[in-house]
Design a protein around this motif. Structure first.
Motif, short mmCIF file in Angstrom:
data_model
loop_
_atom_site.label_atom_id
_atom_site.label_comp_id
_atom_site.label_asym_id
_atom_site.label_seq_id
_atom_site.Cartn_x
_atom_site.Cartn_y
_atom_site.Cartn_z
N ALA A 172 0.86 -1.19 0.00
CA ALA A 172 0.00 0.00 0.00
C ALA A 172 0.89 1.24 0.00
O ALA A 172 1.97 1.23 0.58
CB ALA A 172 -0.93 0.00 1.21
N PRO A 173 0.46 2.32 -0.64
CA PRO A 173 1.36 3.47 -0.79
C PRO A 173 1.57 4.30 0.46
O PRO A 173 2.59 4.97 0.59
CB PRO A 173 0.66 4.31 -1.87
CG PRO A 173 -0.79 3.96 -1.73
CD PRO A 173 -0.81 2.51 -1.34
N LYS A 237 5.50 -5.34 -8.91
CA LYS A 237 5.93 -3.96 -8.71
C LYS A 237 5.39 -3.42 -7.39
O LYS A 237 4.29 -3.78 -6.96
CB LYS A 237 5.44 -3.08 -9.86
CG LYS A 237 6.10 -3.37 -11.20
CD LYS A 237 5.59 -2.40 -12.25
CE LYS A 237 6.25 -2.66 -13.60
NZ LYS A 237 5.74 -1.73 -14.64
N ARG A 238 6.18 -2.57 -6.76
CA ARG A 238 5.75 -1.90 -5.54
C ARG A 238 6.07 -0.42 -5.65
O ARG A 238 7.02 -0.04 -6.33
CB ARG A 238 6.44 -2.48 -4.31
CG ARG A 238 6.05 -3.91 -3.98
CD ARG A 238 6.81 -4.40 -2.77
NE ARG A 238 6.60 -5.83 -2.54
CZ ARG A 238 7.41 -6.58 -1.81
NH1 ARG A 238 8.49 -6.05 -1.26
NH2 ARG A 238 7.15 -7.86 -1.65
N VAL A 239 5.29 0.36 -4.96
CA VAL A 239 5.57 1.79 -4.91
C VAL A 239 6.27 2.08 -3.58
O VAL A 239 6.09 1.35 -2.61
CB VAL A 239 4.28 2.64 -5.03
CG1 VAL A 239 3.61 2.39 -6.38
CG2 VAL A 239 3.31 2.31 -3.90
N PRO A 240 7.08 3.14 -3.51
CA PRO A 240 7.74 3.48 -2.24
C PRO A 240 6.70 3.80 -1.16
O PRO A 240 5.75 4.56 -1.40
CB PRO A 240 8.57 4.72 -2.60
CG PRO A 240 8.72 4.68 -4.09
CD PRO A 240 7.48 4.04 -4.61
N LEU A 241 6.85 3.19 0.00
CA LEU A 241 5.93 3.44 1.11
C LEU A 241 6.17 4.83 1.68
O LEU A 241 7.30 5.19 2.01
CB LEU A 241 6.14 2.39 2.20
CG LEU A 241 5.26 2.52 3.44
CD1 LEU A 241 3.80 2.26 3.10
CD2 LEU A 241 5.72 1.55 4.54
N GLN A 242 5.10 5.60 1.80
CA GLN A 242 5.17 6.94 2.36
C GLN A 242 4.53 6.91 3.75
O GLN A 242 3.34 6.59 3.88
CB GLN A 242 4.43 7.93 1.46
CG GLN A 242 4.90 7.93 0.01
CD GLN A 242 6.35 8.35 -0.13
OE1 GLN A 242 6.77 9.35 0.45
NE2 GLN A 242 7.11 7.58 -0.89
N SER A 326 2.84 7.98 -5.59
CA SER A 326 2.70 6.60 -5.13
C SER A 326 1.25 6.15 -5.17
O SER A 326 0.94 5.03 -5.59
CB SER A 326 3.26 6.45 -3.71
OG SER A 326 4.66 6.58 -3.69
N VAL A 327 0.35 7.03 -4.73
CA VAL A 327 -1.08 6.70 -4.75
C VAL A 327 -1.57 6.48 -6.18
O VAL A 327 -2.28 5.52 -6.48
CB VAL A 327 -1.90 7.81 -4.06
CG1 VAL A 327 -3.39 7.63 -4.31
CG2 VAL A 327 -1.62 7.79 -2.56
N ASP A 328 -1.17 7.36 -7.08
CA ASP A 328 -1.62 7.25 -8.47
C ASP A 328 -1.08 5.99 -9.14
O ASP A 328 -1.82 5.26 -9.82
CB ASP A 328 -1.17 8.49 -9.27
CG ASP A 328 -1.86 9.76 -8.81
OD1 ASP A 328 -2.91 9.66 -8.14
OD2 ASP A 328 -1.36 10.86 -9.10
N GLU A 329 0.20 5.71 -8.93
CA GLU A 329 0.81 4.52 -9.54
C GLU A 329 0.22 3.24 -8.95
O GLU A 329 -0.04 2.26 -9.66
CB GLU A 329 2.32 4.55 -9.33
CG GLU A 329 3.06 3.42 -10.04
CD GLU A 329 4.57 3.48 -9.83
OE1 GLU A 329 5.26 2.54 -10.30
OE2 GLU A 329 5.05 4.44 -9.19
N TYR A 330 0.00 3.25 -7.65
CA TYR A 330 -0.58 2.09 -6.96
C TYR A 330 -1.98 1.78 -7.50
O TYR A 330 -2.33 0.62 -7.72
CB TYR A 330 -0.64 2.38 -5.47
CG TYR A 330 -1.25 1.31 -4.61
CD1 TYR A 330 -0.57 0.13 -4.34
CD2 TYR A 330 -2.50 1.48 -4.02
CE1 TYR A 330 -1.11 -0.84 -3.52
CE2 TYR A 330 -3.05 0.51 -3.20
CZ TYR A 330 -2.36 -0.65 -2.96
OH TYR A 330 -2.91 -1.61 -2.15
N SER A 331 -2.77 2.80 -7.73
CA SER A 331 -4.13 2.61 -8.25
C SER A 331 -4.11 1.87 -9.58
O SER A 331 -4.90 0.95 -9.82
CB SER A 331 -4.83 3.96 -8.41
OG SER A 331 -4.96 4.61 -7.15
#
Length: 341
Positions: A172-173, A237-242, A326-331
């Motif tokens: 999750a982002p 793929k993963r997005v960087p956790l914020q 991150s939110v946009d890419e994760y979606s």
């Protein structure tokens, strides 16, 4: 050497098999018998023990569907360790379409529970003693409370290296580094040395496909990171956790009818107008103004509001643009993902 079977509720589950165990819980007022189903998957190979639970609040449905899909994954035949999947913890609230127990208690304030106590304490004890204490890890699935919706995010003790590693694996982002509430499942688990993530996504009494896919994707990723499942053929793929540095609720400055101009997941600036509150006869009453820079991670859906109501939940990040990215890419990744289905 064959791995030993595991016993629960008077039944044995052999290595390499699965079984649904019906744990007795206190009767309803009809005294017809009540149970808490536990799907127990006992792998052939040694490994960690992890529980995944949903509907500690009975009106939170997304987690129930996430676990339904999880238990049907063919990949679980390759499981190492033991997985406990509990789709409905608060069976009484679920039957009544309510967050609470029949006595209006919040089950998530009564862990670890005790025998001979209130209904909440009895139910908490059944779950904690029969499931949670057996595990080294756990994932607790939630939605926002009634008439609110949450952007998918993780909550947990991010200062704990193992919890942080689980959070990063979940994918999750966004994450909130939050101390657990007294009496919550997470608080009781922490006192017992059990590492628990809490996943928040969606709203009560509604199924949300994006939140469901995100939850299933995250759980399978954690199982992979713990060595309980082999990694998929394709790297995920993963997005960087914020991790949020701060958070605040934006509260209604007046009563009336609220019309939002900002949306869930949007980055806002301190002082930015997020919507307007009008009186029912048409004259404008007040603007809802962001109390700080940050991203809207939760909002409410009711049109009628009272002064002081929590309308929007805003989380602040050191790198707001990266959080938004991150939110946009994760979606996009969640909706395109086929592996977790």
């Amino acid at each position: 050497m064959t791995r030993a079977s595991v016993k629960m509720g008077g039944q044995a589950v052999a290595a390499g098999t699965s079984k649904t165990i019906l744990l007795p819980v206190p009767d309803t007022s009809l005294r017809q018998g009540s149970v808490m189903p536990v799907h127990l998957f006992h792998g052939r190979r040694e490994g960690p023990s992890l529980f995944v639970c949903a509907a500690i609040h009975g009106d939170e449905l997304n987690g129930i569907e996430i676990i339904r899909r999880l238990t049907r994954l063919k990949r679980l035949k390759q499981l190492a360790g033991t997985l406990y999947a509990i789709p409905i913890v608060n069976v009484y609230g679920f039957l009544a379409n309510t967050r609470y127990l029949p006595d209006r208690r919040d089950l998530n304030r009564f862990f670890p529970g005790k025998e001979g106590g209130s209904l909440a304490s009895e139910l908490a004890s059944v779950f904690f003693e029969n499931v949670v204490r057996r595990c080294g890890y756990g994932i607790d699935l939630h939605t926002a409370s009634n008439h609110r919706k949450n952007l998918p995010h993780i909550r947990g003790d991010m200062a704990d290296a193992e919890v942080l590693s689980m959070a990063e694996a979940f994918g999750a982002p966004l994450a909130l580094d939050m101390a657990p509430m007294e009496g919550s499942l997470r608080a009781a688990a922490m006192e017992s040395g059990i590492k628990v993530l809490l996943f928040e996504a969606g709203e009560a009494l509604r199924f949300d496909e994006f939140s469901i896919r995100a939850g299933l994707r995250g759980i399978t990723s954690v199982l992979e990171s713990l060595g309980m499942l082999p990694a998929g053929k394709r790297s995920r793929k993963r997005v960087p956790l914020q991790i949020a540095t701060d958070r605040a609720w934006c509260r209604a400055p007046a009563s009336g009818l609220f019309r939002a101009t900002a949306r869930l997941g949007q980055h806002v600036r301190k002082g930015e107008v997020l919507g307007a509150i009008h009186d029912p006869f048409g004259s404008r009453s007040a603007d809802l103004v962001a109390p700080k820079d940050g991203m809207i991670i939760g909002d409410q859906s009711l049109g009628a509001v009272y002064k002081g109501d929590a309308i929007m939940h805003i989380a602040s990040f050191d790198a707001p643009r990266q959080a938004q990215a991150s939110v946009d890419e994760y979606s996009e990744m969640v909706m395109d993902d086929r592996r977790a289905r």
